[in-house]
Scaffold this motif. Structure first.
Motif, PDB file in Angstrom:
ATOM      1  N   GLU A 644      34.607  42.511  34.254  1.00 55.98           N
ATOM      2  CA  GLU A 644      35.564  43.015  33.254  1.00 55.98           C
ATOM      3  C   GLU A 644      35.895  44.483  33.490  1.00 55.98           C
ATOM      4  O   GLU A 644      37.042  44.893  33.410  1.00 55.98           O
ATOM      5  N   CYS A 645      34.860  45.262  33.786  1.00 56.39           N
ATOM      6  CA  CYS A 645      35.047  46.700  34.045  1.00 56.39           C
ATOM      7  C   CYS A 645      36.054  46.923  35.163  1.00 56.39           C
ATOM      8  O   CYS A 645      36.995  47.703  35.025  1.00 56.39           O
ATOM      9  N   MET A 648      39.712  45.070  34.547  1.00 52.96           N
ATOM     10  CA  MET A 648      40.514  45.699  33.493  1.00 52.96           C
ATOM     11  C   MET A 648      40.608  47.212  33.661  1.00 52.96           C
ATOM     12  O   MET A 648      41.161  47.907  32.803  1.00 52.96           O
ATOM     13  N   LYS A 650      38.472  49.494  33.250  1.00 52.63           N
ATOM     14  CA  LYS A 650      37.934  50.158  32.042  1.00 52.63           C
ATOM     15  C   LYS A 650      37.366  51.525  32.376  1.00 52.63           C
ATOM     16  O   LYS A 650      36.709  51.682  33.401  1.00 52.63           O
ATOM     17  N   ILE A 726      48.288  39.307  31.034  1.00 51.73           N
ATOM     18  CA  ILE A 726      48.296  39.952  32.355  1.00 51.73           C
ATOM     19  C   ILE A 726      49.495  39.449  33.151  1.00 51.73           C
ATOM     20  O   ILE A 726      50.025  38.375  32.878  1.00 51.73           O
ATOM     21  N   ASP A 730      48.486  41.131  38.381  1.00 49.68           N
ATOM     22  CA  ASP A 730      47.163  41.418  37.809  1.00 49.68           C
ATOM     23  C   ASP A 730      46.217  40.245  38.097  1.00 49.68           C
ATOM     24  O   ASP A 730      45.034  40.438  38.394  1.00 49.68           O
ATOM     25  N   ALA A 734      42.716  40.518  40.076  1.00 51.88           N
ATOM     26  CA  ALA A 734      41.472  40.130  39.417  1.00 51.88           C
ATOM     27  C   ALA A 734      40.797  38.973  40.163  1.00 51.88           C
ATOM     28  O   ALA A 734      39.566  38.904  40.237  1.00 51.88           O
ATOM     29  N   ARG A 789      52.724  48.364  35.533  1.00 53.29           N
ATOM     30  CA  ARG A 789      52.360  46.948  35.405  1.00 53.29           C
ATOM     31  C   ARG A 789      53.476  46.123  36.044  1.00 53.29           C
ATOM     32  O   ARG A 789      54.473  45.850  35.408  1.00 53.29           O
TER      33      ARG A 789
END
Length: 790
Positions: A644-645, A648, A650, A726, A730, A734, A789
């Motif tokens: 997730e880090c 995304m 983060k 997303i 993206d 990912a 994006r």
């Protein structure tokens, strides 16, 4: 030696905006904290405090390092819980600014304050001696003012104000505690209304308001002139008033009017008519959605006093005035401002002249030295230079003459003469310290032991701390050490401490030297950020020129550098503050230990520019997941946070949050005072070396989540794609992050080594860099500083 002030538990009285946020900063620092307020009329007696604690998790900017810390604050009320004060070593009163209310509360709590405890009032300007009058005699010498600035987590300044009774050992102990454990910059003020920061800071705002009207300038024009162009925050003057609250601003101005009747500038201590009108209407600034500024749709309108309505903002600062302000030599800049006939330049000269005049006239009453005033304004108001530093840099004697001329000509706000000491000196700073009018001599900085921990304290004019002796350097880094020191320090020379080839090669060479000549090494930067990550512009250039081999070699060298940090024979400790992004984050992930200031914003942000972490960050997540799961645990469950880090992008909201996200390890250290960071990092490195440090054994049997893990992550991503959370690109990014972090298309629970994971990282990174959408994201980030994006 005086007895050390031991503080195990603190009580904060008053769960309003300031009290609750002071309690939050105390638990950020790991201090057991009790928060008091009035008993609730219905339901749980602690209802008022519980509501205030719950509210701490919703505020922005966040008062808590991590939301879960709210549970650490103990709720209490004055009716049933006064007994809890008996277990406290420090009691901070932070109720509303009313002398009678505060004194009534002191009478109520005095019997419960233990004989050794310190009582302090977080007042922003009430008389500390007068507050002490109602205290029993034995408590008076343990009472003082402690004024936190708002918001307490982020504002560095705390003013400490002794009464005529306060014991010096209490003052010294509290100053040391606030500096190291609460992470603050302490300035000692005198017991005068509004103390130092607000006395000078609010006067500066009043002078600006006065000259705004005199010069007939718009509020937005003044903000364009009095923000970053003067080395002050972006919110400048009027935006700051909106943020603080126009009602609060009015209250502070009234306090000055009521408590300073003898001040030669007293006629100006009144809220302008437009400010009163806004407050009467309930337009209090940011908290009510309208004040001096008002947001309408996407536009921010500004109040036009003549039209009594909001209008579109004007052109801002005039180009010719901007040119004057860009002048590097302060003496030339001030000469040009004074000589210019442009109304904006005349306005700027006037606000500086009256600020210098006021600060010099009152220095002896409000503070011991000019340094105290300058640090209070820098730390409490966010200015790059305080008033006395600005004046001395511009040429002390010349500016003093100009001020005198303006006083004589009736142009200054007050006819009060400049103090004699101003005209007899060449400035207030010299190599020996800062001038004190009371002692009529230059005074050195405080000799309290706590300041020996600050190898590089925040310097004032003329202080140039020397970064030890150079051991070795190249274009990217400098390795240095203090005489006789066993720990070397590595600092980057690049802009924003970004990582390029020179830095990569420099880190590797520095480690080789440290292994031979030192017991350990600390990577530390003299200023924020720790590192904004890889040099994107250089990397993009290689790809665009079709030099893919060179680009891949650079990525390989990045990975080699991270591994060199991890497997160094001496401990490499990273001392982080501010941003540690991308490669900066990966360097600290590979270090023997991270020592991070609370205000550290750490993250693997590569997805934001269409890439994935390839400096060993994903590899480290895979290694840690395998170790955490042990031989029989669920590796996939341990990977979720890391995935997730990275997917995304983060960024932690604090060093404590970085620990929760798994970007820092449980054993890494969080430091409250940024100026103590280097000292603590060096001590950690030395302790590890003295304990017989060895690097970790190479990770050869890393159990990975494999194909099943990749498929599971992809299922989560498909849901996000279909819900339009997303973009398709993206999803692509990912999916590749999932592939690397799970160890590639191998069977679940297969074992791989670090080299396997590093190669996977590099392969996907190089492939992504060649994609048009990734290149568009990088270019957009370089141009605008914002992610695209696509």
């Amino acid at each position: 030696m005086s007895e050390k002030l031991l503080i195990r538990r603190v009580a904060v009285l008053g769960a309003g905006v300031m009290g609750a946020q002071i309690a939050a900063q105390l638990v950020n620092a790991g201090i057991d904290t009790v928060l008091f307020d009035l008993p609730a009329k219905e339901g749980d007696k602690n209802g008022i405090v519980q509501k205030a604690i719950a509210n701490l998790t919703k505020l922005s900017p966040a008062p808590l390092g991590v939301k879960s810390l709210a549970e650490a604050i103990v709720p209490a009320n004055y009716e049933t819980d006064l007994g809890l004060l008996e277990s406290c070593d420090l009691v901070i009163e932070a109720i509303a600014e009313r002398m009678d209310w505060k004194q009534d509360l002191y009478k109520k709590i005095a019997p419960h304050v233990p004989a050794h405890a310190v009582l302090a009032s977080n007042t922003s300007g009430l008389g500390i001696n007068k507050l002490a009058d109602v205290l029993p005699e034995e408590l008076r010498y343990r009472f003082c003012g402690v004024h936190f600035f708002n918001p307490p987590r982020y504002m560095y300044l705390v003013e400490l104000i002794p009464t005529k009774y306060t014991d010096q050992t209490v003052m010294d102990g509290l100053e040391s505690f606030l500096t190291t454990y609460v992470g603050k910059g302490v300035v000692i003020g005198r017991d005068t209304p509004n103390f130092i920061g607000n006395r000078i800071g609010v006067f500066s705002i009043l002078a600006t308001m006065h000259h705004t009207a005199q010069s007939n300038l718009g509020f937005d024009t003044v903000d364009a002139l009095t923000g970053p162009l003067l080395g002050r925050p972006k919110s400048a003057t009027y935006r700051t008033a909106d943020v603080v609250g126009l009602d609060t601003m009015g209250h502070v101005i009234k306090t000055m009017a009521d408590t300073l009747p003898e001040d030669p500038w007293h006629q100006y201590f009144a809220a302008p008519a437009w400010l009163k009108a806004l407050v009467d209407k309930g337009a209090l600034g940011q908290k009510t959605g309208a004040g001096i500024y008002r947001k309408v749709g996407k536009d921010i309108l500004v109040l036009d006093v003549a039209k009594q309505d909001y209008v579109a903002q004007g052109d801002g600062a005039a180009p010719e005035v901007v040119e004057i302000l860009k002048e590097k030599d302060p003496a030339k800049k001030f000469a040009a401002l004074r000589a210019s006939e442009h109304p904006q330049a005349k306005f700027l000269w006037a606000i500086f002249r009256d600020l210098f005049h006021y600060a010099a006239y009152h220095l002896g009453d409000i503070a011991e030295t000019a340094r105290d005033v300058d640090l209070a304004i820098r730390w409490g108001y966010g200015w790059k230079l305080g008033p006395f530093e600005t004046w001395q840099a511009a040429g002390w004697k010349q500016v003093a003459e100009w001020i005198n001329e303006d006083i004589a000509a009736g142009k200054a706000m007050s006819s009060a003469p400049l103090p004699a000491w101003v005209l007899s000196r060449d400035g207030v700073y010299s190599a020996e310290g800062s001038y004190s009018p009371t002692q009529d001599k230059v005074v050195a900085r405080s000799a309290l032991p706590v300041y020996q921990r600050q190898r590089f304290a925040d310097p004032v004019l003329g202080e140039k701390p020397v970064q030890g002796k150079t051991v070795w350097e190249n274009e990217g880094v400098r390795l240095w050490a203090d005489d006789g020191d066993d720990i070397a320090v590595l600092s980057f020379k690049t802009k924003l401490h970004t990582v390029n080839d020179h830095v990569l090669n420099g880190v590797q060479e520095a480690i080789r030297i440290a292994e031979k000549q030192f017991k350990g090494m600390v990577i530390w930067q003299a200023a924020e950020p720790f590192s904004a990550g890889a040099d994107l512009a250089g990397a993009l250039g290689l790809v665009k020129d079709g030099k893919i081999d060179q680009f891949e070699a650079m990525v390989a060298n990045f990975q080699k550098t991270s591994q060199a940090i991890k497997y160094s024979l001496v401990p490499v400790v990273t001392a982080v503050r501010g941003l540690a992004l991308g490669g900066g984050c990966e360097f600290q992930m590979h270090s023997a230990k991270t020592v991070a200031h609370l205000e550290s914003y750490i993250g693997l942000v590569e997805a934001g520019v269409g890439l994935l972490p390839a400096g060993g960050g994903l590899k480290e997540f895979a290694v840690r997941a395998s170790q955490a799961a042990g031989p029989n645990g669920d590796v996939f469950a341990e990977l979720k946070k890391g995935f997730e880090c990275a997917a995304m992008a983060k960024v932690s909201t604090s060093a404590l949050d970085a620990k929760e996200l798994g970007l820092m390890r449980p054993g890494d250290r969080v430091v409250m005072n940024a100026f103590e960071l280097l000292e603590i990092a060096k001590a950690e490195a030395l302790a590890m070396a003295e304990a017989g440090y060895r690097p970790p054994l190479p990770a050869r049997n890393i159990r990975v989540a494999g194909d099943v893990g990749i498929a599971t992550f992809k299922m989560m991503l498909v849901n996000m794609l279909e819900g339009r959370f997303i973009s398709e690109y993206d999803y692509e990014l990912a999916s590749r992050i999932a592939t690397v972090i799970c160890g590639g298309e191998v069977d679940r629970n297969s074992t791989v080594d670090e080299e396997w994971l590093i190669r996977l990282e590099r392969k996907h990174f190089v492939e992504l860099a060649q994609q048009p959408k990734t290149q568009a994201r990088i270019e957009h980030m370089l141009k605008t500083g914002k992610p695209l994006r696509n």
